[in-house]
Design a protein around this motif. Sequence first.
Motif, mmCIF file in Angstrom:
data_model
loop_
_atom_site.group_PDB
_atom_site.id
_atom_site.type_symbol
_atom_site.label_atom_id
_atom_site.label_comp_id
_atom_site.label_asym_id
_atom_site.label_seq_id
_atom_site.Cartn_x
_atom_site.Cartn_y
_atom_site.Cartn_z
ATOM 1 N N TYR A 10 -57.679 -60.135 -36.114
ATOM 2 C CA TYR A 10 -57.701 -58.693 -36.370
ATOM 3 C C TYR A 10 -58.359 -57.986 -35.193
ATOM 4 O O TYR A 10 -57.874 -56.983 -34.691
ATOM 5 N N ALA A 11 -59.479 -58.527 -34.749
ATOM 6 C CA ALA A 11 -60.240 -57.930 -33.657
ATOM 7 C C ALA A 11 -59.967 -58.681 -32.359
ATOM 8 O O ALA A 11 -59.406 -59.777 -32.366
ATOM 9 N N ARG A 12 -60.378 -58.078 -31.272
ATOM 10 C CA ARG A 12 -60.246 -58.700 -29.957
ATOM 11 C C ARG A 12 -61.599 -58.640 -29.245
ATOM 12 O O ARG A 12 -62.404 -57.755 -29.484
ATOM 13 N N TRP A 13 -61.803 -59.601 -28.335
ATOM 14 C CA TRP A 13 -63.026 -59.677 -27.552
ATOM 15 C C TRP A 13 -62.622 -59.561 -26.089
ATOM 16 O O TRP A 13 -61.824 -60.352 -25.595
ATOM 17 N N TRP A 14 -63.156 -58.551 -25.416
ATOM 18 C CA TRP A 14 -62.753 -58.234 -24.049
ATOM 19 C C TRP A 14 -63.912 -58.351 -23.071
ATOM 20 O O TRP A 14 -65.072 -58.184 -23.427
ATOM 21 N N LYS A 15 -63.569 -58.600 -21.809
ATOM 22 C CA LYS A 15 -64.545 -58.495 -20.729
ATOM 23 C C LYS A 15 -64.841 -57.022 -20.522
ATOM 24 O O LYS A 15 -64.076 -56.155 -20.942
ATOM 25 N N TYR A 16 -65.921 -56.737 -19.819
ATOM 26 C CA TYR A 16 -66.271 -55.358 -19.500
ATOM 27 C C TYR A 16 -65.118 -54.740 -18.715
ATOM 28 O O TYR A 16 -64.593 -55.359 -17.784
ATOM 29 N N PRO A 17 -64.676 -53.548 -19.085
ATOM 30 C CA PRO A 17 -63.486 -52.978 -18.453
ATOM 31 C C PRO A 17 -63.677 -52.701 -16.961
ATOM 32 O O PRO A 17 -64.734 -52.249 -16.532
ATOM 33 N N SER A 18 -62.624 -52.969 -16.211
ATOM 34 C CA SER A 18 -62.659 -52.734 -14.763
ATOM 35 C C SER A 18 -61.999 -51.413 -14.389
ATOM 36 O O SER A 18 -62.050 -51.005 -13.241
ATOM 37 N N ARG A 38 -58.711 -48.073 -22.146
ATOM 38 C CA ARG A 38 -57.808 -47.312 -23.011
ATOM 39 C C ARG A 38 -56.848 -48.266 -23.733
ATOM 40 O O ARG A 38 -56.586 -48.116 -24.930
ATOM 41 N N SER A 39 -56.341 -49.277 -23.038
ATOM 42 C CA SER A 39 -55.441 -50.263 -23.647
ATOM 43 C C SER A 39 -56.149 -51.040 -24.762
ATOM 44 O O SER A 39 -55.561 -51.288 -25.819
ATOM 45 N N CYS A 40 -57.401 -51.426 -24.526
ATOM 46 C CA CYS A 40 -58.177 -52.156 -25.535
ATOM 47 C C CYS A 40 -58.411 -51.295 -26.773
ATOM 48 O O CYS A 40 -58.278 -51.766 -27.909
ATOM 49 N N GLU A 61 -56.612 -48.758 -27.804
ATOM 50 C CA GLU A 61 -55.332 -48.559 -28.496
ATOM 51 C C GLU A 61 -54.938 -49.801 -29.296
ATOM 52 O O GLU A 61 -54.402 -49.698 -30.398
ATOM 53 N N ASP A 62 -55.223 -50.985 -28.740
ATOM 54 C CA ASP A 62 -54.944 -52.224 -29.467
ATOM 55 C C ASP A 62 -55.744 -52.261 -30.768
ATOM 56 O O ASP A 62 -55.210 -52.588 -31.828
ATOM 57 N N ALA A 63 -57.026 -51.913 -30.695
ATOM 58 C CA ALA A 63 -57.873 -51.910 -31.896
ATOM 59 C C ALA A 63 -57.415 -50.842 -32.889
ATOM 60 O O ALA A 63 -57.391 -51.083 -34.099
ATOM 61 N N PHE A 64 -57.030 -49.692 -32.393
ATOM 62 C CA PHE A 64 -56.551 -48.616 -33.258
ATOM 63 C C PHE A 64 -55.291 -49.053 -34.005
ATOM 64 O O PHE A 64 -55.175 -48.870 -35.219
ATOM 65 N N THR A 65 -54.357 -49.653 -33.302
ATOM 66 C CA THR A 65 -53.098 -50.102 -33.897
ATOM 67 C C THR A 65 -53.325 -51.228 -34.909
ATOM 68 O O THR A 65 -52.622 -51.312 -35.918
ATOM 69 N N ALA A 66 -54.318 -52.068 -34.671
ATOM 70 C CA ALA A 66 -54.602 -53.201 -35.566
ATOM 71 C C ALA A 66 -54.912 -52.757 -36.989
ATOM 72 O O ALA A 66 -54.685 -53.508 -37.937
ATOM 73 N N ARG A 67 -55.407 -51.538 -37.169
ATOM 74 C CA ARG A 67 -55.747 -51.043 -38.509
ATOM 75 C C ARG A 67 -54.566 -51.132 -39.461
ATOM 76 O O ARG A 67 -54.735 -51.329 -40.656
ATOM 77 N N THR A 68 -53.367 -51.000 -38.916
ATOM 78 C CA THR A 68 -52.170 -51.075 -39.766
ATOM 79 C C THR A 68 -51.345 -52.323 -39.504
ATOM 80 O O THR A 68 -50.773 -52.880 -40.434
ATOM 81 N N THR A 69 -51.300 -52.792 -38.265
ATOM 82 C CA THR A 69 -50.423 -53.925 -37.950
ATOM 83 C C THR A 69 -51.060 -55.286 -38.203
ATOM 84 O O THR A 69 -50.340 -56.265 -38.393
#
Length: 194
Positions: A150-158, A164-166, A168-176
């Motif tokens: 459901y969640a993702r673990w990311w490195k510090y953004p470069s 923004r992509s990370c 959006e992925d988390a936002f979309t996960a709420r339904t998908t």
Amino acid sequence: MATYGEIRLSRIAEAAARKSTDPTRRKCFISYHHADQAEAEEFVESFGHLFIARVLGVSDEDDFIDSDDTDYVMDCIRERYLTDSTVTIVLLGQCTWARRYVDWEIYSTLRHDKLNRRSGLMGITLPSAEGTSVTLPPRLDDNIDGDKLYARWWKYPSSDWALRSCIEDAFTARTTRSHLIDNTRARKIRSSPC
């Protein structure tokens, strides 16, 4: 009552928000360990123009903390801190896993009932923890481990684009990916030593 660090972080978030006129920004609650205050401030200062920050987390000064009614405590967290956010970003330092409030914030993020909608969930490793063995908060790990993604673990953004992509992925996960949520772990009673 907010601490000086929380007030400072809120002001940084407000200043960062004024730098952007992007109407598509998500409302993000920032969960972190107080020991990582300076890095949380830097994160919001650097990237706060990409999201609308909700940064005041739970503290010992909250009047509902000493309640024996855990459902009431979780309702208060959701109502006071997460109610209008759509994504929770957990900033991962060396001791984030040990803080009970982080567990409570993640628990409340994942709740979905007639009064509260769930939020997306993501973790970001702070620069001070890069290259070390980071222990994830157990409830976050439950939702990243194995097939439970459901969640993702990311490195510090470069870059702005990467964060923004990370988000959006988390936002979309709420339904998908909501069917993958694991929020069954017992809530942390007290913070652990780190």
